[in-house]
Design an enzyme around this catalytic site. Structure first.
Site, PDB file in Angstrom:
ATOM      1  N   HIS A  65     105.408 122.801 -23.119  1.00  0.00           N
ATOM      2  CA  HIS A  65     105.630 123.716 -23.003  1.00  0.00           C
ATOM      3  C   HIS A  65     103.572 124.291 -22.219  1.00  0.00           C
ATOM      4  O   HIS A  65     103.093 125.539 -21.720  1.00  0.00           O
ATOM      5  CB  HIS A  65     106.576 124.875 -22.807  1.00  0.00           C
ATOM      6  CG  HIS A  65     107.628 125.073 -21.942  1.00  0.00           C
ATOM      7  ND1 HIS A  65     108.448 124.643 -22.901  1.00  0.00           N
ATOM      8  CD2 HIS A  65     108.341 124.886 -21.018  1.00  0.00           C
ATOM      9  CE1 HIS A  65     109.689 123.916 -22.131  1.00  0.00           C
ATOM     10  NE2 HIS A  65     109.485 124.227 -20.784  1.00  0.00           N
TER      11      HIS A  65
ATOM     12  N   ASP B 136     107.935 116.737 -14.914  1.00  0.00           N
ATOM     13  CA  ASP B 136     108.561 117.624 -15.893  1.00  0.00           C
ATOM     14  C   ASP B 136     107.190 119.184 -14.725  1.00  0.00           C
ATOM     15  O   ASP B 136     106.931 118.798 -14.565  1.00  0.00           O
ATOM     16  CB  ASP B 136     107.927 117.600 -17.098  1.00  0.00           C
ATOM     17  CG  ASP B 136     109.353 118.876 -17.775  1.00  0.00           C
ATOM     18  OD1 ASP B 136     109.641 119.788 -16.973  1.00  0.00           O
ATOM     19  OD2 ASP B 136     109.103 119.189 -19.328  1.00  0.00           O
TER      20      ASP B 136
END
Length: 402
Positions: free
Chosen positions: A249, A319
């Site tokens: 992330h 993602d």
């Protein structure tokens, strides 16, 4: 609802390579068994072999494939580019979500901020976002259970609980979870973590189904089996986040494994999930420098390995693409360039978890589509690469009603 004719199963990636490879042995075994049985009639070695008359009946047409071919013939290049997007808009008002659908995207991803107090309200929200009864938009959600859970009323066991139980418990839990999602209008679960690690300090540790490849593989396959026929299953985060320290992330974690070490470890749960029938695989923004310095989501080599070595023929989804921008590295600052690189590498569906004002990150449906179209026109993305991606996504969507 999600049952598929044979050709559609091929398009969705229900590959059965191991079983196919075993057919000659099985046929030989059956024949030997037949001659060994006491009731078998001996054959005359001098007799001419009998041949079955060739069938004059053509194989049945695959209605999903026929529909996809027809729809593809109607799409402009701009519409094809938009069809490779799955987006999020925050809030429980269906209007922003429906606006994305009307702009031509193929998917919506729901986050916690989209979830109303109960399942009936969520079902109403997802229904209001739909626009095309012939090809419903894909509605995805990260519903793993435990650390990553969007629906507070999902009472199924989490991965942390399931890895201490027999594999059958994973099938039961994910069957229950899939039913909960389907009742709320969700068709894709980004919920099966195929990563594996024995490191309790890893940020992914609380979400894995097994701490060694064999245990993880058994439970991943069971989870896919549980969801089968109710929602589409997704395996994540290919090629395996457990071996890559760090959080994707906020960075591009790197795994220190060679390709052979990967094949002997992280590859195994993904292979098991593909064999079990998972319709999607999510690529991670993580790198295995010994294989490719680029993140897997942008790596042509990792897409090749997924297709050719693991035999996956379904939809490859990235993602969240904003994660690349969030890591602050200059080479990932341009969202249009990131989109082009992902599709050129082999991605079929690009995922974006967007704020209420996507322009904050320089993103719009038209802008992303324009970048993809320009890349096709310049030759950076082959037109065949674009078409195969759209076909896979449309096949998934059409299978919801076929």
């Amino acid at each position: 609802m999600l049952g598929d004719p044979p050709d559609t199963q091929r398009r969705l990636g229900r590959v059965r390579a191991k079983r196919t490879a075993a057919l000659p042995f099985l046929v030989a075994t059956v024949l030997l068994g037949a001659t060994a049985c006491g009731g078998a009639t001996p054959t005359d070695p001098t007799a001419a072999p009998t041949r079955a008359a060739p069938s004059t009946t053509p194989p049945p047409a695959d209605p999903v494939a026929a529909w996809v071919d027809e729809r593809m013939s109607q799409l402009t290049i701009e519409e094809k580019a938009a069809a490779l997007l799955m987006l999020h808009a925050p809030g429980t008002d269906p209007a922003p979500l429906r606006a994305y659908v009307d702009a031509g995207v193929s998917g919506l991803i729901l986050m916690g901020d989209n979830v109303p107090p109960g399942p009936a309200e969520l079902a109403a929200l997802t229904a209001a976002a739909q626009a095309d009864p012939e090809a419903p938009v894909l509605v995805g959600i990260d519903e793993e259970g435990g650390e990553v859970q969007r629906l507070p009323w999902d009472e199924s066991a989490s991965a942390e609980e399931l890895r201490a139980e027999p594999a059958a418990a994973s099938r039961i839990a994910f069957a229950s979870r899939a039913s909960t999602l389907a009742q709320a209008g969700v068709s894709v679960n980004f919920g099966i973590v195929a990563d594996v690690t024995a490191d309790s300090e890893s940020f992914i540790f609380g979400r894995i189904l097994g701490t060694d490849p064999a245990a993880a593989a058994e439970r991943v396959a069971a989870a896919v089996s549980g969801e089968q026929g109710t929602v589409f299953s997704t395996l994540k985060h290919f090629p395996g986040h457990g071996a890559a320290p760090g959080d994707s992330h906020s960075s591009v974690p790197a795994a220190p494994l060679t390709i052979d070490e990967w094949r002997a470890g992280p590859a195994i749960p993904f292979g098991a999930g593909i064999e079990a029938g998972a319709e999607l695989v999510m690529t991670g923004h993580l790198a295995y420098p010994a294989v490719d310095a680029a993140p897997a989501s942008l790596s042509a080599e990792w897409h090749r390995i997924l297709r050719e070595e693991l035999g996956f023929a379904g939809v490859i989804v990235t993602d969240d693409m904003l994660m690349l921008q969030h890591n602050g590295l200059p080479e990932y600052a341009d969202p249009g360039e990131n989109a082009v690189r992902a599709i050129a590498a082999g991605s079929d569906l690009l995922l974006y978890v967007l704020p209420a004002d996507p322009s904050e990150f320089g993103i719009s449906v038209d802008g992303l589509a324009a970048s993809i179209v320009a890349a096709v026109q310049s030759g950076r993305i082959d037109v065949g690469r674009l078409d195969e991606a759209v076909e896979r996504v449309l096949t998934l969507r059409r299978s919801l009603v076929a």
